[in-house]
Every structure is written in C-alpha cells, then in structure tokens.
Design an enzyme around this catalytic site. Sequence first.
Site, PDB file in Angstrom:
ATOM      1  CE  LYS A   1     -98.908  17.805 -41.572  1.00 49.49           C
ATOM      2  NZ  LYS A   1     -98.899  17.595 -40.083  1.00 49.49           N
TER       3      LYS A   1
ATOM      4  N   GLY B   1    -104.274  13.315 -42.720  1.00 49.83           N
ATOM      5  CA  GLY B   1    -105.376  13.046 -41.796  1.00 49.83           C
ATOM      6  C   GLY B   1    -105.022  12.060 -40.689  1.00 49.83           C
ATOM      7  CB  THR B   2    -101.724  11.036 -39.283  1.00 51.60           C
ATOM      8  OG1 THR B   2    -101.145  11.057 -40.573  1.00 51.60           O
ATOM      9  CG2 THR B   2    -101.161   9.922 -38.438  1.00 51.60           C
ATOM     10  CB  THR B   3    -103.789  14.496 -36.167  1.00 56.40           C
ATOM     11  OG1 THR B   3    -102.473  14.739 -36.677  1.00 56.40           O
ATOM     12  CG2 THR B   3    -103.877  14.945 -34.735  1.00 56.40           C
TER      13      THR B   3
ATOM     14  CG  HIS C   1     -96.313   8.205 -41.592  1.00 54.79           C
ATOM     15  ND1 HIS C   1     -97.617   8.592 -41.782  1.00 54.79           N
ATOM     16  CD2 HIS C   1     -95.776   9.136 -40.753  1.00 54.79           C
ATOM     17  CE1 HIS C   1     -97.851   9.706 -41.082  1.00 54.79           C
ATOM     18  NE2 HIS C   1     -96.758  10.043 -40.449  1.00 54.79           N
TER      19      HIS C   1
ATOM     20  N   GLY D   1    -107.736  22.305 -42.110  1.00 55.07           N
ATOM     21  CA  GLY D   1    -108.626  21.147 -42.153  1.00 55.07           C
ATOM     22  C   GLY D   1    -109.713  21.297 -43.204  1.00 55.07           C
TER      23      GLY D   1
END
Length: 302
Positions: free
Chosen positions: A48, A50-52, A112, A268
């Site tokens: 959670k 900013g991985t995506t 991760h 975001g």
Amino acid sequence: PSTTWLDQRVLRQYQGSWLHHQMVPGVISVQRRFTARPDDVLLVSPPKCGTTWLKALSFATMARAAYPPSGTDHPLLRLNPHDCVPFVEVLFSAGQEARLEALPSPRLLHTHMHHSLLPPSLARCKIVYVCREPKDMVVSIWHFAKSIMPAGGIAFSFSDLYESACQGKHLHGPIWDHVLGYWSASKASPERVLFLRYEEMLLNPVSTVRNLARFLGMPFTAAEEAAGTPIHIAELCSIDTMRGLETNNTGAAGVLAKFPHGSFFRKGVVGDWVNHMTPEMARRINAIVEDKLRGSGLSFTP
Ligand code: A3P
C-alpha cells in the site's frame, strides 16, 4: 479473499518481518532456490505504498520501444499493472515459479520482502524501492481491507490496525525496518538501489519517470523528449487514467488470492490520515517512527 489477508492474526514473524502465513513457504523458497539474473530489475515496496503505480511506470518505461506509451494497444490499457510485473514470493508460494523462468530478459520483478531477506543474487540486482509516509500507509491498508471485505464484515477496527502498526505488526512490517534496509542499501550503492518516496513521485511524476529511465540505464533521447514520451508515460500511469480503464473495473489480480483490480486505485493523495487519526494518534505513531529512524538521515515528518 477474506479480509483476514490483512488481519494481524494471520501474521507470522519470519526473520524479523511479519508475513502472511501463506507467504512464509514462498519466502523461504525464494531464499533457497531463486537465482536472479544479473539484468533483472527488482521493484520493492511495503504493501500500500505505491506498488501498483511503480509497476506501471517501470513497465511502461522499460517497454517503451515495443509499446509507445501513447499507443492505443499499450498492454497497460488492457492489463492491470500487477499482471504485467510478477510478484516473486507469491509465485513461489503458489508453486508457480516456472512462470518466472519463462520470462525473457531483462525481467521486471516485484517483491515486498525486507532487504535482509533477499537472497544474494536478488540483492545484487538493480532495485527500485518506493515507500510512503507510514500514517497514509496504515490508512491505505484499512481501505484496502474494507474494499476486499467478504460479506459478513471486517474482523478488526481501524484502531486495532493502528495499534498493531504502532508495534510494527502489519503485513511486511515493521515499516521502519522495511524502509531502513533499502535506505541503507541505496546509500551504500546509489547506482544499484533507487530510493523513491510516494509523496515525491506525486509532486512530480514526469521527473520520476526521467529519473527511473536514467537509473535503469535507458535515459530518454532528445527525440523521445521532443515527442513527449516521459509525459505520455506519466499520463498513461496516472491514477485517473488507470482508474478509468475498463480492465481496472473488472476482473481481479493475484495468484494466492484474488483482489479486484479496482481495489488498487483509491484516492492516491498525500495526507488522508487526517480523516482517520486524531492528532494524538498521529503524534504517537510519528514519535515511534522518528525514534526508529533516528540517526539514519531518513525522516517522514517535516
Ligand atoms: P490510497 O489508498 O491512499 O489511495 P499499492 O499499489 O502498494 O497497493 O498502494 C496502493 C495506494 O497507491 C493506494 O493509495 C492507491 O490509491 C495508490 N495508487 C494506485 N495507483 C496509483 C497511481 N497510478 N498513482 C498514484 N497513486 C496510486
């Protein structure tokens, strides 16, 4: 998936980090059996943080020769970023590591895992790390948990999550150990480890793309700059574009558990913690994090 995916009761401590119990065998297998290729690029993040977004930006940057970011057939227009960049320990946990071997080089991979858990061959790869202010991370975990909630409701409250995060007990926590491992690695070898912060990326996404391209050894040419390629990449990967795509409003990503594509795109923004934490809660977690980071040169509080 069950919300217990994010519930502290499923967490197991392994070599100092808190893992979902289903991930422990995968992490051990990565440590014992995975040998990275020297040209692999490893994206790393605490969940959670900013991985995506990092997956989308890195994929679009690395693949820009084959897939111009302004093209109408770009893979990110039809695939969720998680389907473009594989998650190493999840594939090992699911017994699907052959999918990694089948990928052509240079591979773009994600984990991760804490830096201290990486097998030596992975720790030697180019690593792009992204982290985020911890209060916003906790809030994002909370909303993610709610968005994947099964009928019947969530088994813990925001304050339960906050309390366990204050103890460092959250998925891939403690957050301070996660960030410090990669912070130290980036200080020791800045040419090998790029340390990014979600907040700085939001301030200037186009500079982030340029920085990423330079770090990956594929800086934008004058012709690409003139064509606006870095801007097109930032636009393609922006949360507004991603959230609006049909693919991100249908289907689900994940191998061990399926998470709706849409659950990865929420607000975001920076500072959403004010809507969930009292000033006292904020002061307490700030003080804990500051204390853990003291002397490192890294800080999340202004
Ligand atoms: P919020 O819940 O605060 O909105 P991860 O990708 O590591 O799971 O992190 C998810 C967080 O990143 C969510 O934060 C999500 O909204 C945000 N995010 C996802 N895609 C983004 C993008 N393209 N640009 C900026 N933020 C993004």
